[in-house]
Design a protein around this motif. Structure first.
Motif, PDB file in Angstrom:
ATOM      1  N   TYR A 181       0.847  -1.203   0.000  1.00  0.00           N
ATOM      2  CA  TYR A 181       0.000   0.000   0.000  1.00  0.00           C
ATOM      3  C   TYR A 181       0.880   1.251   0.000  1.00  0.00           C
ATOM      4  O   TYR A 181       0.632   2.204  -0.742  1.00  0.00           O
ATOM      5  N   GLU A 182       1.918   1.237   0.837  1.00  0.00           N
ATOM      6  CA  GLU A 182       2.845   2.372   0.890  1.00  0.00           C
ATOM      7  C   GLU A 182       3.543   2.553  -0.457  1.00  0.00           C
ATOM      8  O   GLU A 182       3.742   3.677  -0.919  1.00  0.00           O
ATOM      9  N   ARG A 183       3.913   1.457  -1.091  1.00  0.00           N
ATOM     10  CA  ARG A 183       4.525   1.517  -2.428  1.00  0.00           C
ATOM     11  C   ARG A 183       3.520   2.124  -3.410  1.00  0.00           C
ATOM     12  O   ARG A 183       3.880   2.963  -4.243  1.00  0.00           O
ATOM     13  N   GLY A 184       2.274   1.729  -3.296  1.00  0.00           N
ATOM     14  CA  GLY A 184       1.233   2.280  -4.158  1.00  0.00           C
ATOM     15  C   GLY A 184       1.065   3.780  -3.972  1.00  0.00           C
ATOM     16  O   GLY A 184       0.858   4.513  -4.942  1.00  0.00           O
ATOM     17  N   GLU A 185       1.170   4.243  -2.744  1.00  0.00           N
ATOM     18  CA  GLU A 185       1.086   5.684  -2.472  1.00  0.00           C
ATOM     19  C   GLU A 185       2.218   6.433  -3.166  1.00  0.00           C
ATOM     20  O   GLU A 185       2.007   7.493  -3.743  1.00  0.00           O
ATOM     21  N   ALA A 186       3.433   5.878  -3.115  1.00  0.00           N
ATOM     22  CA  ALA A 186       4.579   6.506  -3.780  1.00  0.00           C
ATOM     23  C   ALA A 186       4.362   6.547  -5.290  1.00  0.00           C
ATOM     24  O   ALA A 186       4.640   7.557  -5.945  1.00  0.00           O
ATOM     25  N   LEU A 187       3.831   5.460  -5.843  1.00  0.00           N
ATOM     26  CA  LEU A 187       3.561   5.412  -7.280  1.00  0.00           C
ATOM     27  C   LEU A 187       2.474   6.413  -7.669  1.00  0.00           C
ATOM     28  O   LEU A 187       2.583   7.096  -8.691  1.00  0.00           O
ATOM     29  N   LYS A 188       1.444   6.522  -6.859  1.00  0.00           N
ATOM     30  CA  LYS A 188       0.349   7.466  -7.130  1.00  0.00           C
ATOM     31  C   LYS A 188       0.867   8.898  -7.144  1.00  0.00           C
ATOM     32  O   LYS A 188       0.553   9.674  -8.052  1.00  0.00           O
ATOM     33  N   LYS A 189       1.679   9.248  -6.164  1.00  0.00           N
ATOM     34  CA  LYS A 189       2.246  10.601  -6.107  1.00  0.00           C
ATOM     35  C   LYS A 189       3.121  10.877  -7.321  1.00  0.00           C
ATOM     36  O   LYS A 189       3.103  11.974  -7.874  1.00  0.00           O
ATOM     37  N   HIS A 190       3.890   9.882  -7.730  1.00  0.00           N
ATOM     38  CA  HIS A 190       4.755  10.042  -8.893  1.00  0.00           C
ATOM     39  C   HIS A 190       3.902  10.271 -10.153  1.00  0.00           C
ATOM     40  O   HIS A 190       4.220  11.154 -10.963  1.00  0.00           O
ATOM     41  N   CYS A 191       2.838   9.510 -10.304  1.00  0.00           N
ATOM     42  CA  CYS A 191       1.948   9.682 -11.458  1.00  0.00           C
ATOM     43  C   CYS A 191       1.331  11.086 -11.456  1.00  0.00           C
ATOM     44  O   CYS A 191       1.239  11.732 -12.507  1.00  0.00           O
ATOM     45  N   GLU A 192       0.914  11.554 -10.308  1.00  0.00           N
ATOM     46  CA  GLU A 192       0.342  12.900 -10.215  1.00  0.00           C
ATOM     47  C   GLU A 192       1.366  13.960 -10.618  1.00  0.00           C
ATOM     48  O   GLU A 192       1.034  14.908 -11.327  1.00  0.00           O
TER      49      GLU A 192
END
Length: 84
Positions: A43-54
């Motif tokens: 989930y934490e990895r997903g948060e980092a990926l989401k921020k990067h995409c944004e």
């Protein structure tokens, strides 16, 4: 996965690669067959990926321009899409 692998830097990822990995994480979490500790880590990895995409989307948005036309309808130049 180790915690280091989950929190590894994603800044070099293309938008497409980040989205693909994020979709994989969502699918794993939705299946519910991941241990709690691993669920938290991915989930934490997903948060980092989401921020990067944004960040990538915001940068792309700033680069988009619209063509400015003169009264005759001929291209005259370009300007930011949002009129800035």
């Amino acid at each position: 996965m180790t915690e280091n692998a989950n929190t590894a830097d994603v800044s070099g990822y293309s938008f497409e690669k980040a989205v693909a990995e994020l979709e994989s994480i969502v699918a794993r979490l939705e299946r519910g067959d991941v241990a709690l500790d691993e669920s938290i880590a991915i989930y934490e990895r997903g948060e980092a990926l989401k921020k990067h995409c944004e960040t990538l989307l915001n940068a792309a948005e700033k680069r988009i321009e619209k063509i400015r036309l003169d009264r005759a309808g001929k291209p005259q130049g370009v300007e930011p899409l949002d009129g800035e």
